[in-house]
Design a protein around this motif. Structure first.
Motif, mmCIF file in Angstrom:
data_model
loop_
_atom_site.group_PDB
_atom_site.id
_atom_site.type_symbol
_atom_site.label_atom_id
_atom_site.label_comp_id
_atom_site.label_asym_id
_atom_site.label_seq_id
_atom_site.Cartn_x
_atom_site.Cartn_y
_atom_site.Cartn_z
ATOM 1 N N GLN A 19 0.874 -1.235 0.060
ATOM 2 C CA GLN A 19 -0.112 0.102 0.075
ATOM 3 C C GLN A 19 0.898 1.398 -0.043
ATOM 4 O O GLN A 19 0.618 2.014 -0.618
ATOM 5 N N ALA A 20 1.965 1.255 0.806
ATOM 6 C CA ALA A 20 2.935 2.300 0.510
ATOM 7 C C ALA A 20 3.415 2.765 -0.653
ATOM 8 O O ALA A 20 3.694 3.689 -0.951
ATOM 9 N N ILE A 21 3.836 1.639 -1.474
ATOM 10 C CA ILE A 21 4.382 1.722 -2.681
ATOM 11 C C ILE A 21 3.201 2.684 -3.771
ATOM 12 O O ILE A 21 3.520 3.347 -4.423
ATOM 13 N N LEU A 22 1.932 1.969 -3.413
ATOM 14 C CA LEU A 22 0.797 2.527 -4.311
ATOM 15 C C LEU A 22 0.713 4.063 -3.828
ATOM 16 O O LEU A 22 0.497 4.924 -4.703
ATOM 17 N N GLU A 23 0.412 4.333 -2.606
ATOM 18 C CA GLU A 23 0.359 5.636 -2.187
ATOM 19 C C GLU A 23 1.543 6.607 -2.678
ATOM 20 O O GLU A 23 1.424 7.633 -3.059
ATOM 21 N N GLU A 27 1.164 9.940 -4.906
ATOM 22 C CA GLU A 27 1.757 11.307 -4.690
ATOM 23 C C GLU A 27 2.621 11.668 -5.812
ATOM 24 O O GLU A 27 2.828 12.964 -6.043
ATOM 25 N N LEU A 28 3.536 10.968 -6.123
ATOM 26 C CA LEU A 28 4.385 11.444 -7.431
ATOM 27 C C LEU A 28 3.693 11.798 -8.644
ATOM 28 O O LEU A 28 4.035 12.724 -9.277
ATOM 29 N N LEU A 29 2.596 10.947 -8.963
ATOM 30 C CA LEU A 29 1.825 11.502 -10.034
ATOM 31 C C LEU A 29 1.096 12.548 -10.150
ATOM 32 O O LEU A 29 0.884 13.222 -11.057
ATOM 33 N N ALA A 30 1.096 13.137 -8.820
ATOM 34 C CA ALA A 30 0.446 14.454 -8.715
ATOM 35 C C ALA A 30 1.238 15.415 -9.004
ATOM 36 O O ALA A 30 0.959 16.752 -9.220
ATOM 37 N N ARG A 31 2.765 15.294 -8.926
ATOM 38 C CA ARG A 31 3.757 16.214 -9.206
ATOM 39 C C ARG A 31 4.368 16.185 -10.511
ATOM 40 O O ARG A 31 5.057 17.133 -11.275
ATOM 41 N N LYS A 32 4.421 14.981 -11.360
ATOM 42 C CA LYS A 32 5.228 14.889 -12.430
ATOM 43 C C LYS A 32 4.613 13.750 -13.264
ATOM 44 O O LYS A 32 3.823 12.718 -12.663
ATOM 45 N N PRO A 33 5.035 13.712 -14.499
ATOM 46 C CA PRO A 33 4.392 12.527 -15.387
ATOM 47 C C PRO A 33 4.711 11.050 -15.061
ATOM 48 O O PRO A 33 5.874 11.044 -14.382
ATOM 49 N N LEU A 34 4.245 10.213 -15.436
ATOM 50 C CA LEU A 34 4.366 8.774 -15.170
ATOM 51 C C LEU A 34 5.861 8.336 -15.670
ATOM 52 O O LEU A 34 6.668 7.921 -15.138
ATOM 53 N N ALA A 35 6.307 8.876 -16.883
ATOM 54 C CA ALA A 35 7.194 8.547 -17.493
ATOM 55 C C ALA A 35 8.625 8.972 -16.729
ATOM 56 O O ALA A 35 9.908 8.386 -16.711
ATOM 57 N N GLU A 36 8.463 10.034 -15.633
ATOM 58 C CA GLU A 36 9.645 10.559 -15.147
ATOM 59 C C GLU A 36 9.799 9.698 -13.755
ATOM 60 O O GLU A 36 10.690 9.983 -12.923
ATOM 61 N N ILE A 37 8.803 9.073 -13.292
ATOM 62 C CA ILE A 37 8.901 8.419 -11.939
ATOM 63 C C ILE A 37 9.684 6.991 -12.035
ATOM 64 O O ILE A 37 9.654 6.274 -13.250
ATOM 65 N N THR A 38 10.618 6.924 -11.136
ATOM 66 C CA THR A 38 11.524 5.847 -11.198
ATOM 67 C C THR A 38 11.091 4.710 -10.201
ATOM 68 O O THR A 38 10.569 5.122 -9.139
ATOM 69 N N ILE A 39 11.619 3.538 -10.202
ATOM 70 C CA ILE A 39 11.446 2.478 -9.176
ATOM 71 C C ILE A 39 12.260 2.963 -8.185
ATOM 72 O O ILE A 39 11.717 2.704 -6.908
ATOM 73 N N ASP A 40 13.413 3.467 -7.926
ATOM 74 C CA ASP A 40 13.863 4.115 -6.845
ATOM 75 C C ASP A 40 13.335 4.812 -6.055
ATOM 76 O O ASP A 40 13.056 4.872 -4.800
ATOM 77 N N GLU A 41 12.531 5.707 -6.670
ATOM 78 C CA GLU A 41 11.551 6.795 -5.921
ATOM 79 C C GLU A 41 10.509 6.084 -5.407
ATOM 80 O O GLU A 41 10.121 6.523 -4.213
ATOM 81 N N LEU A 42 9.949 4.932 -6.151
ATOM 82 C CA LEU A 42 8.892 4.331 -5.271
ATOM 83 C C LEU A 42 9.310 3.461 -4.325
ATOM 84 O O LEU A 42 8.694 3.560 -3.102
ATOM 85 N N ALA A 43 10.524 2.877 -4.215
ATOM 86 C CA ALA A 43 11.066 1.949 -3.095
ATOM 87 C C ALA A 43 11.396 3.124 -1.979
ATOM 88 O O ALA A 43 11.059 2.799 -0.882
ATOM 89 N N ALA A 44 11.998 4.262 -2.438
ATOM 90 C CA ALA A 44 12.389 5.050 -1.033
ATOM 91 C C ALA A 44 10.993 5.753 -0.360
ATOM 92 O O ALA A 44 11.353 5.943 0.677
ATOM 93 N N GLY A 45 9.860 6.097 -1.128
ATOM 94 C CA GLY A 45 8.648 6.447 -0.579
ATOM 95 C C GLY A 45 8.088 5.462 0.113
ATOM 96 O O GLY A 45 7.189 5.935 1.142
ATOM 97 N N ALA A 46 8.152 4.196 -0.149
ATOM 98 C CA ALA A 46 7.830 3.219 0.704
ATOM 99 C C ALA A 46 8.696 2.845 1.752
ATOM 100 O O ALA A 46 8.266 1.749 2.654
ATOM 101 N N GLU A 47 9.913 3.239 1.761
ATOM 102 C CA GLU A 47 10.811 2.878 2.758
ATOM 103 C C GLU A 47 11.294 1.575 2.727
ATOM 104 O O GLU A 47 11.520 0.893 3.627
#
Length: 210
Positions: A19-23, A27-47
């Protein structure tokens, strides 16, 4: 008291991390396009670590598909009174379109980005096709009822007309999500006018601010 065997008191650690990954993706999609989001960002956000991310999702695409399926109920909600009704019920159509436009205002980047990727992505294409088929089927049934009752003029085959309306909605909402204009209220007013006239001909139609 100990819960019955096989039942958990609440979400497991894995459930919470998923659920943390999805959240994080939302949050990232509210700020930038999908193509610019990375796996590292998703992992970091979910700790969690990058390697741990792959325990829950095998790709960024899998996260997107999970988010889309999570929105399915919201995309369908609110359409019932319009699709199950009869006649040029402007109020019911406006309510249905307002809910849809509001959802696109909140999740436009996700929806527009996903739909742009759909032609080359079978899971997203299947999700879109399932939603479209369900809406077209119910709208075509409404058109048939109204024509049989003399409430709507003859025209294109009901399924063809319903498909045109669904495609028009999608193109309009996706274009707005990409370009940031017009406002949701203006968008709904325009769609109400166009859809009612496609279905019923030249009708006197009020705007939401009247």
């Amino acid at each position: 008291m100990t819960p019955p065997t096989g039942r958990r008191r609440g979400p497991s650690k894995g459930d919470r991390r998923e659920q943390a990954i999805l959240e994080t993706a939302r949050e990232l999609l509210a700020r930038k396009p999908l193509a610019e989001i990375t796996i590292d960002e998703l992992a970091a956000g979910a700790e969690i670590s990058r390697s741990s991310f792959y325990f829950y999702f095998d790709s960024k695409l899998a996260v997107v598909v999970a988010l889309l399926h999570g929105l399915t109920g919201e995309l369908i909600a609110g359409s019932g009174p319009w699709l199950d009704g009869t006649g040029p019920d402007e109020e019911a159509l406006r309510s249905s379109l307002t809910g849809l436009a509001t959802l696109w205002t909140s999740h436009g980047r996700l929806l527009a980005g996903a739909l742009a990727a759909a032609p080359g992505c079978p899971p997203i294409a299947e999700w879109r096709a399932t939603l479209r088929d369900a809406h077209v089927k119910r709208l075509a049934e409404r058109i048939e009822r109204d024509r049989a009752a003399g409430l709507a003029p003859d025209g294109p085959a009901p399924a063809i007309l319903a498909g045109m309306i669904d495609d028009l909605r999608l193109a309009t909402l996706a274009g707005t999500a990409r370009n940031g204009a017009p406002s949701p209220g203006d968008l709904v007013d325009d769609l109400v006018v166009v859809e009612l006239r496609m279905l019923y001909g030249d009708l006197p139609i009020r705007h939401s601010d009247e």
